[in-house]
Design an enzyme around this catalytic site. Structure first.
Site, PDB file in Angstrom:
ATOM      1  CE  LYS A   1      -4.000  -2.275   0.691  1.00 54.50           C
ATOM      2  NZ  LYS A   1      -3.536  -3.672   0.712  1.00 54.50           N
TER       3      LYS A   1
HETATM    4  C1  LIG Z   1      -4.110  -4.783   0.254  1.00 57.89           C
HETATM    5  C2  LIG Z   1      -3.284  -5.989   0.190  1.00 57.89           C
HETATM    6  C3  LIG Z   1      -3.530  -7.006  -0.742  1.00 57.89           C
HETATM    7  C4  LIG Z   1      -4.698  -6.951  -1.699  1.00 57.89           C
HETATM    8  O1  LIG Z   1      -4.545  -5.947  -2.659  1.00 57.89           O
HETATM    9  P1  LIG Z   1      -5.818  -5.436  -3.472  1.00 57.89           P
HETATM   10  O2  LIG Z   1      -5.323  -4.313  -4.278  1.00 57.89           O
HETATM   11  O3  LIG Z   1      -6.815  -5.006  -2.438  1.00 57.89           O
HETATM   12  O4  LIG Z   1      -6.324  -6.577  -4.260  1.00 57.89           O
HETATM   13  C5  LIG Z   1      -2.676  -8.093  -0.772  1.00 57.89           C
HETATM   14  N1  LIG Z   1      -1.660  -8.198   0.100  1.00 57.89           N
HETATM   15  C6  LIG Z   1      -1.397  -7.250   1.006  1.00 57.89           C
HETATM   16  C7  LIG Z   1      -0.266  -7.439   1.945  1.00 57.89           C
HETATM   17  C8  LIG Z   1      -2.183  -6.110   1.086  1.00 57.89           C
HETATM   18  O5  LIG Z   1      -1.915  -5.174   1.996  1.00 57.89           O
END
Ligand SMILES: *Cc1c(COP(=O)(O)O)cnc(C)c1O
Length: 504
Positions: free
Chosen positions: A119
């Site tokens: 993120k």
């Molecule tokens: C948010 C997240 C995901 C999923 O990503 P999306 O874009 O919501 O599909 C996968 N792994 C981690 C560690 C995340 O923080």
């Protein structure tokens, strides 16, 4: 203005109303369209730079080459300023996203930012894009970021917005649905403009609550009077999606530079998926011209997306499972709406109809014509046992330690190869550092760890994996808890009003 001539302007419209039309900066400011739809570009721009040329570029330069094509109302100076402030020494490596080979696949490590999860890739830059957007549109209101998090978004958004003048940030997380380290990261967040609340409910409750608050016209009017306006840092914001396209372009260029692929050779991409943002970014990268064959969508036991790709029916009516990959514990994948809109032929009315069915009955079914356009996607899932086994095997074979989310992707990739014998070079999005999910990871590797505290386990992981404890974890070891708010899922609006001084 040579600059402006070599790119075609991109406008954004709502997935539920094609008649709406805003600029990129307006879409970033609003987050969600008024009708509840998501902003989508009117076309996906083609890359203007050859892969051979991109191969020699830095992450920041690549980011500029990609993002300028989507954010066409930003000037060169504005966009470069945002990129420089985002991708700096907050990241613990100059490469920003290293690519690591293990057992024949390439792990794209998206976890070297300030909160050691992917993120950070988007949330390091979103605050700067947002403030620039506000300035461009003569917005004087203070911007209130309202976010629901399944764990990682919350901290990454808090870290991005903390102390940024002209903004406040409120984060809701499921009180019992995030890892202890994720919770500690959030409740120790500094900054007078930050608010953190644990809700009694799951992530979908938090997300629905946030959506309802966004659509609350009465509250919006009160906010406007007080000189405030909401925006969203959730992965529905186009300002989150666009920066995520960058690293797929970058990964391809780096594999090319390293001689692992020929120019033009197709690669597969595997993405551990929750809200469908990261994989949608890969899909956009493909549509920009990055040679990508399959987009492999990996789910955990909450395998709504796997079922959807199998059957064409999206159905959230099922038991919600808490797994060891909590950021993927999602039954309503918001960003899927952008893909639905597209495979409906950019038909907002059709998309709105399906989303209404999802809201009322919890399910919808796409037409065979729509399903036929999903051939580039492959849905897979891994259960808890398979995920743990993958972490253990990878560690035993190579010494490389995967986090639980990446392990889901890795396990799904293993099943895919067994199924299809496809030998295409493959990039696996590695979305979190194993230090973020230490206990699960260590238990998967095996050993007697029940008596150890979370931080003792962190040290043990560092020892067995031969990697230093990331700064993000060191920092919270001794940090004081600064947020202890909890509320029922029905109380979210009241608590928002209290934080904003609007009376309860
Ligand atoms: C948010 C997240 C995901 C999923 O990503 P999306 O874009 O919501 O599909 C996968 N792994 C981690 C560690 C995340 O923080």
């Amino acid at each position: 203005m040579v600059e402006a001539l070599d790119r075609e302007e991109v406008f954004y419209s709502s997935t539920r109303d094609s008649g709406s039309r805003v600029t990129a900066s307006q879409a970033i400011l609003k987050g969600l369209a008024d009708d509840g739809g998501l902003y989508v570009p009117d076309h996906i721009p083609a890359l203007k730079t050859s892969m051979a040329a991109l191969a020699d570029k830095s992450y920041q330069e690549t980011a500029y080459e990609v993002m300028r094509l989507f954010l066409t109302d930003f000037t060169e100076e504005e966009l470069k300023g945002c990129i420089e402030r985002a991708y700096d020494d907050k990241f613990d490596t100059r490469e920003i996203v290293p690519v690591r080979e293990a057992e024949g696949a390439y792990y794209l490590e998206l976890f070297h930012g300030s909160t050691i999860a992917f993120k950070d890739m988007a949330l390091s830059i979103l605050p700067h894009l947002m403030i620039t957007s506000a300035r461009k549109n003569h917005v004087e209101n203070e911007i209130v970021i309202l976010t629901a998090t399944s764990g990682d978004t919350g901290k990454a958004a808090l870290a991005g917005f903390a102390g940024v003048a002209g903004t406040k940030i409120i984060v809701f997380y499921p009180k019992n649905g995030v890892s202890p380290i994720q919770e500690k990261q959030m409740v120790t967040q500094k900054g007078d403009n930050t608010f953190v609340v644990g809700i009694h409910g799951n992530f979908d409750d938090a997300q629905s609550g946030v959506k309802a608050i966004f659509n609350d016209q009465e509250l919006a009017a009160q906010m406007a009077q007080a000189g405030l306006q909401f925006s969203s840092a959730n992965s529905i914001n186009i300002g989150r999606l666009v920066p995520q396209v960058v690293y797929y372009v970058y990964a391809y260029a780096k594999l090319l530079k390293a001689g692992r692929i020929r120019d033009g050779e197709k690669i597969n991409v595997v993405v551990p998926t929750g809200n469908f943002g990261n994989i949608l970014a890969a899909f956009y990268a493909k549509n920009m011209g990055v040679p990508i064959a399959k987009l492999i969508c990996a789910s955990n036991e909450n395998k709504v997306l796997y079922d959807f790709f199998e059957t064409g029916r999206y159905d959230r009516n099922r038991e919600f499972k808490l797994t060891s990959s909590p950021s993927m514990d999602i039954l309503v994948s918001s960003n899927l709406e952008r893909l639905i809109y597209r495979i409906a032929g950019n038909d907002a009315a059709k998309n709105a109809e399906l989303m209404a069915a999802l809201a009322s009955g919890g399910s919808y079914e796409i037409t065979p014509q729509m399903k036929a356009q999903l051939q580039d996607f492959y849905g897979g899932y891994a259960d808890e046992k398979e995920t743990a086994a993958r972490i253990r095997e990878m560690y035993e074979h190579t010494g490389y330690v995967l986090d639980t989310h990446t392990a889901v992707a890795s396990a799904v990739y293993g099943k895919y190869v067994k199924d299809t014998r496809d030998e295409t070079v493959t990039v696996i999005a590695s979305t979190a550092s194993p230090f973020k999910f230490t206990r699960y990871v260590m238990n998967a590797i095996g050993g007697q760890y029940d008596a150890m505290s979370d931080f003792e386990l962190v040290d043990e992981l560092s020892r067995i994996g031969g990697v230093a404890v990331p700064r993000a974890i060191e920092e919270i070891r001794t940090a004081p808890v600064l947020h202890d708010n909890e509320c029922d899922k029905t109380q979210m609006k009241a608590i928002v009003k209290r934080f904003l001084g609007l009376g309860a």
